[in-house]
Design an enzyme around this catalytic site. Structure first.
Site, PDB file in Angstrom:
ATOM      1  N   TYR A 142       0.811  -1.203   0.000  1.00  0.00           N
ATOM      2  CA  TYR A 142       0.000   0.000   0.000  1.00  0.00           C
ATOM      3  C   TYR A 142       0.853   1.264   0.000  1.00  0.00           C
ATOM      4  CZ  TYR A 142      -4.153  -2.828   1.095  1.00  0.00           C
ATOM      5  OH  TYR A 142      -5.182  -3.738   1.061  1.00  0.00           O
ATOM      6  N   LYS A 187       3.447 -15.335   3.917  1.00  0.00           N
ATOM      7  CA  LYS A 187       3.545 -16.172   2.711  1.00  0.00           C
ATOM      8  C   LYS A 187       5.024 -16.435   2.444  1.00  0.00           C
ATOM      9  CE  LYS A 187       1.489 -18.349  -0.729  1.00  0.00           C
ATOM     10  NZ  LYS A 187       0.799 -19.623  -0.447  1.00  0.00           N
ATOM     11  N   ASP A 219      -2.923 -18.268   2.913  1.00  0.00           N
ATOM     12  CA  ASP A 219      -3.999 -19.044   2.302  1.00  0.00           C
ATOM     13  C   ASP A 219      -4.595 -20.025   3.310  1.00  0.00           C
ATOM     14  OD1 ASP A 219      -1.447 -20.094   2.162  1.00  0.00           O
ATOM     15  OD2 ASP A 219      -1.657 -20.915   0.144  1.00  0.00           O
ATOM     16  N   ASP A 243      -5.653  -6.597   5.717  1.00  0.00           N
ATOM     17  CA  ASP A 243      -6.830  -5.936   5.172  1.00  0.00           C
ATOM     18  C   ASP A 243      -7.853  -6.975   4.720  1.00  0.00           C
ATOM     19  OD1 ASP A 243      -8.594  -4.105   4.139  1.00  0.00           O
ATOM     20  OD2 ASP A 243      -7.291  -3.413   2.531  1.00  0.00           O
ATOM     21  N   ASP A 247     -11.553  -8.313   6.788  1.00  0.00           N
ATOM     22  CA  ASP A 247     -12.866  -8.244   6.140  1.00  0.00           C
ATOM     23  C   ASP A 247     -13.525  -9.623   6.131  1.00  0.00           C
ATOM     24  OD1 ASP A 247     -12.607  -5.578   5.746  1.00  0.00           O
ATOM     25  OD2 ASP A 247     -12.480  -5.643   3.565  1.00  0.00           O
TER      26      ASP A 247
END
Length: 353
Positions: A142, A187, A219, A243, A247
């Site tokens: 970001y 990851k 994942d 993020d 959610d």
């Protein structure tokens, strides 16, 4: 206690839910003899329309003067539907986080027994789930170097050792205060930045011998928060993964309208609901104000006003039990309550209890 609170209502449903959050704070101030002073400032699409900047210098000055920031949401369909826009509302939120040094986002995830049926997940998976996601907020893709033309685009996922160490320190300390279990989500099998996260976390583990630390690829974590949510106590992860993951956890609470958050760091702490601005519902008096109200509770608790925060939480729980709910979480055949009516019910509960 005296608190100066910056009020950033933002866009879409932001002003409507913010009004309810402030009304609840006013009710708490009256009941417990506190003085809360508010200073409003613009951000997001509203600020772009006024001054061409989604986080103007005047807004930043307001935030820096305040003891805390209560924020609602930014976002507007005009910008969502225009991928070529050079200035976007969300840039204001990123700028605010960066300039205030808000590197740690704290998002509690817990179930409400009376709302478990609202989740798409099975009751036996959900009941008793209670964990916190700690998301690094000012690094990663970001904020890394970006480029875009008609044929190529990239976002640089960059992290430095000091950025990783400080967010891991927050996570380990939260785990010490809870059930002493920390899950580092990354990851590391693919991304170099994740391998640095894992390396540093393993270096820091011996400093917190009372905390059980495990590691999980994003994942796998994305699956297990939905299939085994009771496994988790504290999750820490980088910006982009955090993020998306937070959610996803709305499936546990049954609605994003129930999830508050705190963003902490170098300067003024910020408290906000995790949901967006829902511009399609602006002005319709149907947005759920509970995440905004619970964010106000987190604000009070940050300053040690735990009894006050507990009363807000008790009021929210009571409203849900009494089916005083906005349409997206109302039971079939339940009475209609809008944003204002839910907020007023909670204010009245605080006054009378």
């Amino acid at each position: 206690m005296k608190l100066n609170i910056a009020i950033l209502a933002g866009d879409g449903i932001g002003p409507e839910i913010m009004q309810q959050g402030v009304s609840v704070l006013d009710a708490i101030a009256a009941k417990f003899n506190h003085e809360f002073h508010y200073e409003e400032a613009v951000c997001g699409a509203h600020a772009i329309d006024l001054v061409g900047n989604p986080y103007p210098a005047a807004t930043h000055d307001t935030c820096m003067r305040a003891d805390a920031v209560l924020f609602a949401a930014v976002g507007d369909l005009r910008f969502d539907n225009d991928p070529t826009a050079k200035v976007r509302p969300e840039q204001g939120l990123l700028a605010m986080r960066k300039q205030l040094g808000l590197f740690a986002n704290i998002r509690p995830v817990a179930t409400f027994d009376c709302l478990i049926h609202m989740s798409p997940l099975k009751d036996e998976l959900l009941r008793g789930a209670d964990f916190i996601v700690i998301r690094e907020l000012t690094g990663g893709m970001y904020f890394g170097e970006k480029y875009q033309d008609n044929d190529k685009a990239y976002d640089t996922d960059i992290y430095t050792r000091p950025e990783i160490e400080r967010i891991l320190k927050v996570a380990f300390e939260y785990a010490q205060k809870r059930r002493k279990h920390l899950t580092v989500v990354d990851k590391a099998n693919v991304l170099a930045s994740s391998r640095l996260w894992r390396q540093i976390a393993k270096e820091m583990e011996p400093q917190y011998p009372d905390v059980t630390t495990d590691y999980m690829f994003i994942d796998n974590a994305s699956m297990r928060v939905l299939t085994e949510p009771r496994f988790f106590d504290v999750i820490v992860t980088e910006n982009t993964f955090g993020d998306i993951l937070t959610d996803e956890t709305s499936c546990i609470t049954g609605s994003m309208g129930l999830q508050p958050s705190a963003s902490l760091g170098l300067h003024t702490p910020l408290f906000e609901p995790v949901h967006g601005s829902w511009p399609q519902a602006a002005g319709m008096n149907k947005a759920n104000p509970l995440a905004q109200i619970l964010s106000a509770a987190m604000l009070l608790e940050h300053f040690g006003l735990n009894e006050e925060g507990a009363l807000i939480r008790k009021a929210v729980d009571a409203s849900l039990q009494e089916n005083v709910r906005t349409p997206e979480i109302q039971v079939e055949g339940g009475a209609h309550y809008g944003t204002k009516e839910v907020g007023q019910w909670i204010v009245d509960f605080i006054k009378n209890n």
